[in-house]
Scaffold this active site. Structure first.
Site, PDB file in Angstrom:
ATOM      1  CG  ASP A  88      -9.460  22.637 -28.794  1.00 21.20           C
ATOM      2  OD1 ASP A  88      -9.528  24.357 -29.237  1.00 21.20           O
ATOM      3  OD2 ASP A  88      -9.608  22.531 -26.980  1.00 21.20           O
ATOM      4  CG  HIS A  89      -6.071  25.294 -28.937  1.00 20.61           C
ATOM      5  ND1 HIS A  89      -5.941  26.825 -29.083  1.00 20.61           N
ATOM      6  CD2 HIS A  89      -7.311  25.105 -28.249  1.00 20.61           C
ATOM      7  CE1 HIS A  89      -6.737  27.752 -28.544  1.00 20.61           C
ATOM      8  NE2 HIS A  89      -7.306  26.976 -27.477  1.00 20.61           N
ATOM      9  CD  GLU A 140      -7.069  31.857 -30.869  1.00 23.26           C
ATOM     10  OE1 GLU A 140      -7.477  31.039 -31.147  1.00 23.26           O
ATOM     11  OE2 GLU A 140      -6.103  32.778 -29.959  1.00 23.26           O
ATOM     12  N   GLY A 187      -7.852  28.460 -18.912  1.00 21.90           N
ATOM     13  CA  GLY A 187      -8.036  27.612 -17.559  1.00 21.90           C
ATOM     14  C   GLY A 187      -8.450  28.235 -16.572  1.00 21.90           C
ATOM     15  CG  HIS A 229     -11.077  29.043 -28.662  1.00 22.86           C
ATOM     16  ND1 HIS A 229     -10.480  28.292 -28.056  1.00 22.86           N
ATOM     17  CD2 HIS A 229     -11.402  29.279 -29.636  1.00 22.86           C
ATOM     18  CE1 HIS A 229     -10.559  27.489 -29.356  1.00 22.86           C
ATOM     19  NE2 HIS A 229     -10.852  28.209 -30.406  1.00 22.86           N
ATOM     20  CB  SER A 232     -14.484  27.288 -17.856  1.00 18.41           C
ATOM     21  OG  SER A 232     -13.927  25.995 -18.675  1.00 18.41           O
ATOM     22  CB  ILE A 273     -17.390  24.814 -21.710  1.00 11.95           C
ATOM     23  CG1 ILE A 273     -17.825  25.188 -22.136  1.00 11.95           C
ATOM     24  CG2 ILE A 273     -17.062  23.233 -20.323  1.00 11.95           C
ATOM     25  CD1 ILE A 273     -19.219  25.332 -22.252  1.00 11.95           C
ATOM     26  CG  ASP A 274     -10.980  20.881 -22.518  1.00 10.99           C
ATOM     27  OD1 ASP A 274     -11.249  20.410 -20.729  1.00 10.99           O
ATOM     28  OD2 ASP A 274      -9.902  20.463 -21.905  1.00 10.99           O
TER      29      ASP A 274
HETATM   30  P1  13P Z   1     -11.551  26.816 -20.820  1.00 11.97           P
HETATM   31  O1  13P Z   1     -10.216  26.627 -20.169  1.00 11.97           O
HETATM   32  O2  13P Z   1     -12.289  27.953 -20.372  1.00 11.97           O
HETATM   33  O3  13P Z   1     -12.910  25.511 -20.457  1.00 11.97           O
HETATM   34  O4  13P Z   1     -11.054  27.200 -22.003  1.00 11.97           O
HETATM   35  C1  13P Z   1     -11.857  25.251 -23.018  1.00 11.97           C
HETATM   36  C2  13P Z   1     -11.542  25.605 -24.281  1.00 11.97           C
HETATM   37  O5  13P Z   1     -10.898  27.074 -24.888  1.00 11.97           O
HETATM   38  C3  13P Z   1     -10.959  24.492 -25.427  1.00 11.97           C
HETATM   39  O6  13P Z   1     -10.335  25.246 -26.874  1.00 11.97           O
HETATM   40  O1  G3H Z   2      -8.187  24.955 -25.062  1.00 14.47           O
HETATM   41  C1  G3H Z   2      -7.132  23.329 -24.851  1.00 14.47           C
HETATM   42  C2  G3H Z   2      -8.022  22.973 -24.311  1.00 14.47           C
HETATM   43  O2  G3H Z   2      -8.880  23.551 -22.505  1.00 14.47           O
HETATM   44  C3  G3H Z   2      -7.362  21.598 -23.855  1.00 14.47           C
HETATM   45  O3  G3H Z   2      -6.641  21.519 -23.101  1.00 14.47           O
HETATM   46  O4  G3H Z   2      -4.337  21.011 -24.330  1.00 14.47           O
HETATM   47  O5  G3H Z   2      -4.359  20.232 -21.638  1.00 14.47           O
HETATM   48  O6  G3H Z   2      -5.328  19.475 -23.775  1.00 14.47           O
HETATM   49  P1  G3H Z   2      -5.106  20.848 -23.531  1.00 14.47           P
HETATM   50 ZN    ZN Z   3      -9.105  27.602 -26.432  1.00 17.03          ZN
END
Ligand code: 13P
Ligand code: G3H
Ligand code: ZN
Length: 327
Positions: A88-89, A140, A187, A229, A232, A273-274
């Site tokens: 991710d990212h 992206e 977030g 992205h 949530s 979703i994180d």
């Molecule tokens: P949320 O912060 O909305 O869960 O997004 C997570 C995300 O995009 C991880 O790449």
């Molecule tokens: O989009 C990012 C994710 O929520 C990951 O967050 O970099 O704090 O692990 P993190």
């Molecule tokens: Zn993201």
């Protein structure tokens, strides 16, 4: 067979009008909660690892835990749980290469903070290496507002991608999927109170996603998988529990589930979703400590934390993403 790329998942999701959930993982309980939900719902799954997660838990631990989850699904339910392991990212070629070499089946190269030309050049370089190794790539375009470990973008600096740019970016880079900004953000505080209206219960209602941009992209690139992205929904029942048991999360607000469902029915094949995982676990642990101040064995509070994640993920798979029963 169980560790797969997202190619087949996205093809079926696009045709079937649903999306695959991409959940961020950082430890054993999070992985177990998510994979048990996917196993019980017979759902395909993307588990994604940020560079922060790799720093926290180490690449090798996360890989082995995911492999263990697949083995457990096979042994306990005879189910070949298909999991795509995704970076991710990723922000550099070196990070993407390290994840490809370390067994991930998908990487994201996030060049969205760069110029259009530099983003194309970096993404193209990652695509060439990844495709040579049987790995798929997410790019992206456009900038989401919000805060992550390594990304911090204000609402003023966020921007939507132009559909003609999207078309050019996809053809010049060869990416397999593309994350675009259409009004989601990272977030638990996705919008300020000023950007929202309030419903009859006084709860914040965020502005709708830019479905017009999404539809124009789908028209120009039929069948091409789009990623959302910052998706949530920040369930208010978790926020309420957190605030009730000593937390402080005023006016946390997410993307309404109905909007995500609508996106999943269109070109959006992957929904990230994180924050909801964090909220589910934190709400459960805060409540546990509030109700059992004498407990100090981590298993006593991590077990309900894991259960809470599992229940939340099951709900998403069935009611939001629509991918239950599709594995
Ligand atoms: P949320 O912060 O909305 O869960 O997004 C997570 C995300 O995009 C991880 O790449
Ligand atoms: O989009 C990012 C994710 O929520 C990951 O967050 O970099 O704090 O692990 P993190
Ligand atoms: Zn993201």
């Amino acid at each position: 067979m169980a560790i797969v790329t997202s190619t087949e998942m996205f093809k079926k999701a696009y045709e079937g009008g649903y999306a695959i959930g991409a959940f961020n993982v950082n430890n054993m309980e999070i992985i177990q909660g998510i994979t048990e939900a996917a196993m019980e719902e017979r759902s395909p799954l993307i588990l994604q690892v940020s560079s922060g997660a790799r720093k926290y838990a180490k690449h090798v631990y996360l890989m082995k835990l995911i492999e263990a989850a697949i083995e457990d699904a096979e042994q306990s339910a005879g189910f070949d749980l298909p999991i795509c392991i995704h970076l991710d990212h990723g922000d550099t070629f070196e990070l993407c290469k390290s994840c490809i070499d370390g067994g991930f089946t998908s990487v994201m190269i996030d060049g969205s903070s760069k110029s259009f030309e530099d983003n194309i050049a970096l993404t193209r370089k990652v695509v060439e290496y990844a495709h040579d190794h049987g790995v798929v790539v997410e790019g992206e375009l456009g900038t989401l507002a919000g805060v992550e470990d390594d990304v911090n973008v204000s609402f003023e600096d966020s921007s939507y991608p132009r559909p003609e740019e999207v078309e050019e970016f996809v053809s010049k880079t060869g990416v397999d999927s593309l994350a675009i900004a259409i009004g989601t953000s990272h977030g638990a505080y996705k919008f300020t109170a000023d950007q929202c209206t309030r419903n009859e219960e006084g709860l914040l209602v965020p502005p709708p996603l830019r479905f017009d941009i999404l539809e124009e992209i789908a028209r120009r690139l039929p069948g091409f998988p789009i990623v959302l992205h910052g998706s949530s929904s920040v369930p208010q029942e978790f926020v309420k529990i957190i605030n009730e048991f000593g937390g402080k999360m005023p006016d946390a607000v997410g993307i309404p589930e109905s909007q995500l469902r609508q996106a999943a029915q269109g070109a959006v094949c992957k929904i990230n979703i994180d924050s909801d995982l964090r909220l589910a676990m934190t709400a459960s642990i805060r409540r546990h400590f509030g109700q059992h101040p004498d407990h100090f064995d981590p298993r006593q509070y991590l077990k309900p934390g894991r259960e809470s994640i599992k229940a939340m993920v099951r709900h998403k798979l069935v009611n939001v993403l629509g991918c239950a029963g599709k594995a």
